[in-house]
Design an enzyme around this catalytic site. Structure first.
Site, PDB file in Angstrom:
ATOM      1  N   HIS A   1       0.840  -1.204   0.000  1.00  0.00           N
ATOM      2  CA  HIS A   1       0.000   0.000   0.000  1.00  0.00           C
ATOM      3  C   HIS A   1       0.866   1.241   0.000  1.00  0.00           C
ATOM      4  CE1 HIS A   1       0.237   2.128   3.904  1.00  0.00           C
ATOM      5  NE2 HIS A   1       0.642   0.976   4.361  1.00  0.00           N
ATOM      6  N   CYS A   2       0.262   2.326  -0.469  1.00  0.00           N
ATOM      7  CA  CYS A   2       0.920   3.631  -0.451  1.00  0.00           C
ATOM      8  C   CYS A   2      -0.073   4.626   0.144  1.00  0.00           C
ATOM      9  CB  CYS A   2       1.398   4.017  -1.847  1.00  0.00           C
ATOM     10  SG  CYS A   2       0.067   4.126  -3.067  1.00  0.00           S
ATOM     11  N   GLN A   3      -0.060   5.848  -0.349  1.00  0.00           N
ATOM     12  CA  GLN A   3      -0.984   6.855   0.168  1.00  0.00           C
ATOM     13  C   GLN A   3      -2.371   6.716  -0.457  1.00  0.00           C
ATOM     14  OE1 GLN A   3      -0.210   8.835   2.688  1.00  0.00           O
ATOM     15  NE2 GLN A   3      -2.160   9.922   2.724  1.00  0.00           N
TER      16      GLN A   3
END
Length: 117
Positions: A79-81
């Site tokens: 996951h990222c932002q």
């Protein structure tokens, strides 16, 4: 392969983490992680995913303090932002043989908005 089997929803991720069996990789930058993170995640910046996920099991455990997921793990999630870098990292991991790697497309933004803990 369709996008839907490469993504995991907020509720599915919460359930996976509640079981204590998810392997969550945060691919955001160090400054973003410093502002907040999903509990239990390890930090591997997107530009390091190929190198770090290619480490042998002993090197991986030494560097990150956790057991490296197996190539067939169905619990490996990136996951990222907001989803884009997580998708890139998921593709990199799949190209290394982590066939079931998934992306939490909602990212930290959705997690924090929904009060995930």
């Amino acid at each position: 392969m369709s996008t839907c089997d490469k993504d995991i929803s907020y509720s599915d991720l919460k359930a996976l983490l509640a079981k204590g069996s998810g392997f969550l990789v945060d691919v955001r930058g160090k400054d973003e992680v410093a502002r907040g993170r999903i509990p239990g995640s390890i930090h591997i910046p997107v530009e390091s995913v190929e190198k770090d996920m290619s480490l042998d099991a002993a090197e991986f455990q030494s560097k990150f303090g956790v057991v490296k997921p197996s190539l067939d793990s169905s619990e490996l999630v990136f996951h990222c932002q907001m989803g884009r870098r997580g998708a890139v990292a998921t593709e990199k991991a799949r190209s290394l043989g982590f066939a079931n790697a998934r992306n939490y497309a909602g990212g930290y933004k959705e997690w924090s908005e929904k009060g995930g803990k």
